[in-house]
Enzyme design. Structure first.
Site, PDB file in Angstrom:
ATOM      1  N   GLN A 126       0.625  -1.183  -0.025  1.00  0.00           N
ATOM      2  CA  GLN A 126       0.052   0.080  -0.048  1.00  0.00           C
ATOM      3  C   GLN A 126       0.845   1.217  -0.120  1.00  0.00           C
ATOM      4  O   GLN A 126       1.808   1.187   0.674  1.00  0.00           O
ATOM      5  CB  GLN A 126      -1.069   0.000   1.454  1.00  0.00           C
ATOM      6  CG  GLN A 126      -1.804   1.352   1.232  1.00  0.00           C
ATOM      7  CD  GLN A 126      -1.204   2.515   2.238  1.00  0.00           C
ATOM      8  OE1 GLN A 126      -0.266   1.969   2.994  1.00  0.00           O
ATOM      9  NE2 GLN A 126      -1.460   3.644   1.971  1.00  0.00           N
ATOM     10  N   THR A 154      -3.446   4.311  -1.916  1.00  0.00           N
ATOM     11  CA  THR A 154      -4.499   4.954  -1.328  1.00  0.00           C
ATOM     12  C   THR A 154      -4.642   6.453  -1.545  1.00  0.00           C
ATOM     13  O   THR A 154      -3.721   7.341  -1.486  1.00  0.00           O
ATOM     14  CB  THR A 154      -4.084   4.871   0.118  1.00  0.00           C
ATOM     15  OG1 THR A 154      -4.066   3.622   0.738  1.00  0.00           O
ATOM     16  CG2 THR A 154      -5.186   5.615   1.185  1.00  0.00           C
ATOM     17  N   ARG A 163      -9.227  13.073  13.666  1.00  0.00           N
ATOM     18  CA  ARG A 163      -9.568  11.886  14.687  1.00  0.00           C
ATOM     19  C   ARG A 163      -9.505  12.499  16.146  1.00  0.00           C
ATOM     20  O   ARG A 163      -8.567  12.335  16.712  1.00  0.00           O
ATOM     21  CB  ARG A 163      -8.680  10.820  14.327  1.00  0.00           C
ATOM     22  CG  ARG A 163      -8.888  10.365  12.827  1.00  0.00           C
ATOM     23  CD  ARG A 163      -7.723   9.283  12.268  1.00  0.00           C
ATOM     24  NE  ARG A 163      -7.851   9.411  11.045  1.00  0.00           N
ATOM     25  CZ  ARG A 163      -7.118   8.410  10.098  1.00  0.00           C
ATOM     26  NH1 ARG A 163      -6.332   7.449  10.884  1.00  0.00           N
ATOM     27  NH2 ARG A 163      -7.097   8.405   9.008  1.00  0.00           N
ATOM     28  N   HIS A 252     -12.505   4.746   3.784  1.00  0.00           N
ATOM     29  CA  HIS A 252     -11.540   4.790   4.765  1.00  0.00           C
ATOM     30  C   HIS A 252     -11.931   4.227   6.215  1.00  0.00           C
ATOM     31  O   HIS A 252     -11.255   4.893   7.190  1.00  0.00           O
ATOM     32  CB  HIS A 252     -10.658   6.123   4.738  1.00  0.00           C
ATOM     33  CG  HIS A 252      -9.053   6.015   4.996  1.00  0.00           C
ATOM     34  ND1 HIS A 252      -8.064   5.735   4.045  1.00  0.00           N
ATOM     35  CD2 HIS A 252      -8.401   5.605   6.513  1.00  0.00           C
ATOM     36  CE1 HIS A 252      -6.949   5.739   4.598  1.00  0.00           C
ATOM     37  NE2 HIS A 252      -6.985   5.621   5.901  1.00  0.00           N
ATOM     38  N   ASP A 283     -13.863  -2.055   0.970  1.00  0.00           N
ATOM     39  CA  ASP A 283     -13.114  -1.847   2.225  1.00  0.00           C
ATOM     40  C   ASP A 283     -14.291  -1.080   3.209  1.00  0.00           C
ATOM     41  O   ASP A 283     -14.864  -0.173   2.684  1.00  0.00           O
ATOM     42  CB  ASP A 283     -11.996  -1.285   2.150  1.00  0.00           C
ATOM     43  CG  ASP A 283     -11.285  -0.905   3.566  1.00  0.00           C
ATOM     44  OD1 ASP A 283     -10.812  -1.780   4.135  1.00  0.00           O
ATOM     45  OD2 ASP A 283     -11.272   0.408   3.638  1.00  0.00           O
ATOM     46  N   ARG A 287     -17.880  -7.263   8.857  1.00  0.00           N
ATOM     47  CA  ARG A 287     -17.807  -7.917  10.375  1.00  0.00           C
ATOM     48  C   ARG A 287     -18.255  -9.263  10.224  1.00  0.00           C
ATOM     49  O   ARG A 287     -18.524  -9.688  11.400  1.00  0.00           O
ATOM     50  CB  ARG A 287     -18.514  -7.095  11.287  1.00  0.00           C
ATOM     51  CG  ARG A 287     -18.186  -5.827  11.434  1.00  0.00           C
ATOM     52  CD  ARG A 287     -16.817  -5.492  12.028  1.00  0.00           C
ATOM     53  NE  ARG A 287     -16.211  -4.235  12.532  1.00  0.00           N
ATOM     54  CZ  ARG A 287     -15.602  -3.427  11.659  1.00  0.00           C
ATOM     55  NH1 ARG A 287     -15.169  -4.088  10.429  1.00  0.00           N
ATOM     56  NH2 ARG A 287     -15.128  -2.413  12.004  1.00  0.00           N
TER      57      ARG A 287
END
Length: 358
Positions: A126, A154, A163, A252, A283, A287
């Site tokens: 990546q 990416t 964040r 993302h 992506d 789960r």
């Protein structure tokens, strides 16, 4: 303790990790609207199973980017995996190798890419676009020389999203965890109130990728090029036209633009728009094996799994990552059979419905 689903491993990982490292792994950007929406979107999608089908010879094996995989799954790129376990990327790569699925080496790995690729299996690399283009393209060459099978570029991180969990924690890398593929200096280790040192470091190192950046990478390698972070149909068509072997439909994990649409919601229209001219992967929000089947029904050839693999890593190292992949395999086989599918490509014939529940 027996883990019967990925949520069991999520709880084990949360118990194993310090709070600020858990937040670094689990958190999203802003108010975490997109982070929550990724799961909610999956929960609104229902499959229309087919009955009275011969399930003899059912298989989860697929071809991804020209290589065979035991599952339509690749381990997604996740930075600084030695935060979660002392062996970090090496343990996760070994588990992916043994499970027969690709492992994506992150540019911001805490073990040099050559050491991870030497584990074997099917390593992908990546790439982030760096301010220093020469150093960026050197990483591509190193990955190719190390035996990586694809470059996953990416394209949605000109800088890290805000964040807030990391900012509130004043999160910084501990001394034993570094960006092993290039000299990161001290920026990622410098702790300050209200600042994510990791975000500060990436702001210094990263630059906004453009279509000219894609051309530069494409011209620099013969490896298949995959663009990760595509959500618009127009970008998907342009990626295919630019020679991308694949795209990863992704917001993302809700960690960049808060409010960005969940990938699963636009997957179907993107897959229809590129119409087989490049592979389409998904992506974000996976789960369980049933989620993989939903993605396949909407046109994905494979999915990337990041956080769940790191739950396994934090809970039990290499064995934990392998347990995650084994659970996905069991759940996918079960879901395929109950839906009347003998192969992953056959899932594209399944109907889907959107419910107001979830």
């Amino acid at each position: 303790m027996t883990h019967l689903c990925l949520a069991d491993l999520e709880r084990a990982a949360r118990d194993a990790l310090p709070g600020e490292i858990w937040d670094f792994l689990a958190g999203g950007s802003g108010a975490e609207v997109s982070l929550a929406a990724n799961r909610a979107a999956f929960e609104r999608i229902f499959l229309v199973p087919r009955m009275l089908r011969d399930l003899t010879g059912s298989t989860t094996e697929v071809e991804i980017l020209g290589g065979r995989a035991a599952l339509p799954v690749a381990v997604a790129p996740v930075a600084y995996q030695r935060l979660f376990h002392p062996e970090g990327e090496l343990a996760a790569a070994r588990a992916a190798r043994d499970a027969g699925v690709p492992y994506t080496i992150c540019s911001l790995s805490s073990v040099p890419l050559e050491e991870i690729a030497a584990v074997g299996g099917t390593p992908w690399f990546q790439l982030y676009w760096l301010r220093d283009e020469k150093r960026c393209l050197e990483l591509v060459r190193r990955a190719e020389d190390a035996g990586c099978a694809a470059i996953v570029f990416t394209v949605d991180v000109p800088w890290m999203g805000r964040r807030l969990r990391d900012m509130r924690n004043g999160f910084a890398l501990p001394a034993h965890v570094t960006a092993a593929n290039f000299d990161a200096g001290v920026a990622a280790h410098r702790r300050a109130e209200g600042i994510s040192a990791v975000a500060d470091h990436t702001a210094r190192e990263f630059a906004a990728a453009t279509w000219e950046s894609v051309d530069a990478v494409r011209a620099h390698t013969d490896l298949p090029l995959v663009l990760k972070g595509i959500l618009a149909v127009e970008d998907a068509r342009r990626a295919a036209g630019a020679g991308a072997a694949g795209i990863v439909v992704s917001n993302h994990g809700g960690r960049q633009l808060d409010g960005a649409v969940p990938g699963i919601e636009v997957l179907g229209e993107i897959a229809a728009a590129v119409s087989g001219s490049c592979e389409v992967l998904l992506d974000g929000g996976i789960r369980g094996g049933g989620d993989i089947l939903k993605a396949a029904a909407l046109g994905a050839s494979a999915v990337l799994v990041g956080q769940p693999a790191m739950w396994g890593l934090a809970a039990a190292g290499q064995n934990g990552v392998r347990e995650v992949l084994d659970l996905l395999a069991v759940e996918l086989r079960n879901a395929m059979g109950l839906a009347g599918c003998t192969s992953v490509p056959a899932a594209r014939g399944l109907g889907t419905r959107i419910s107001g529940y979830g």
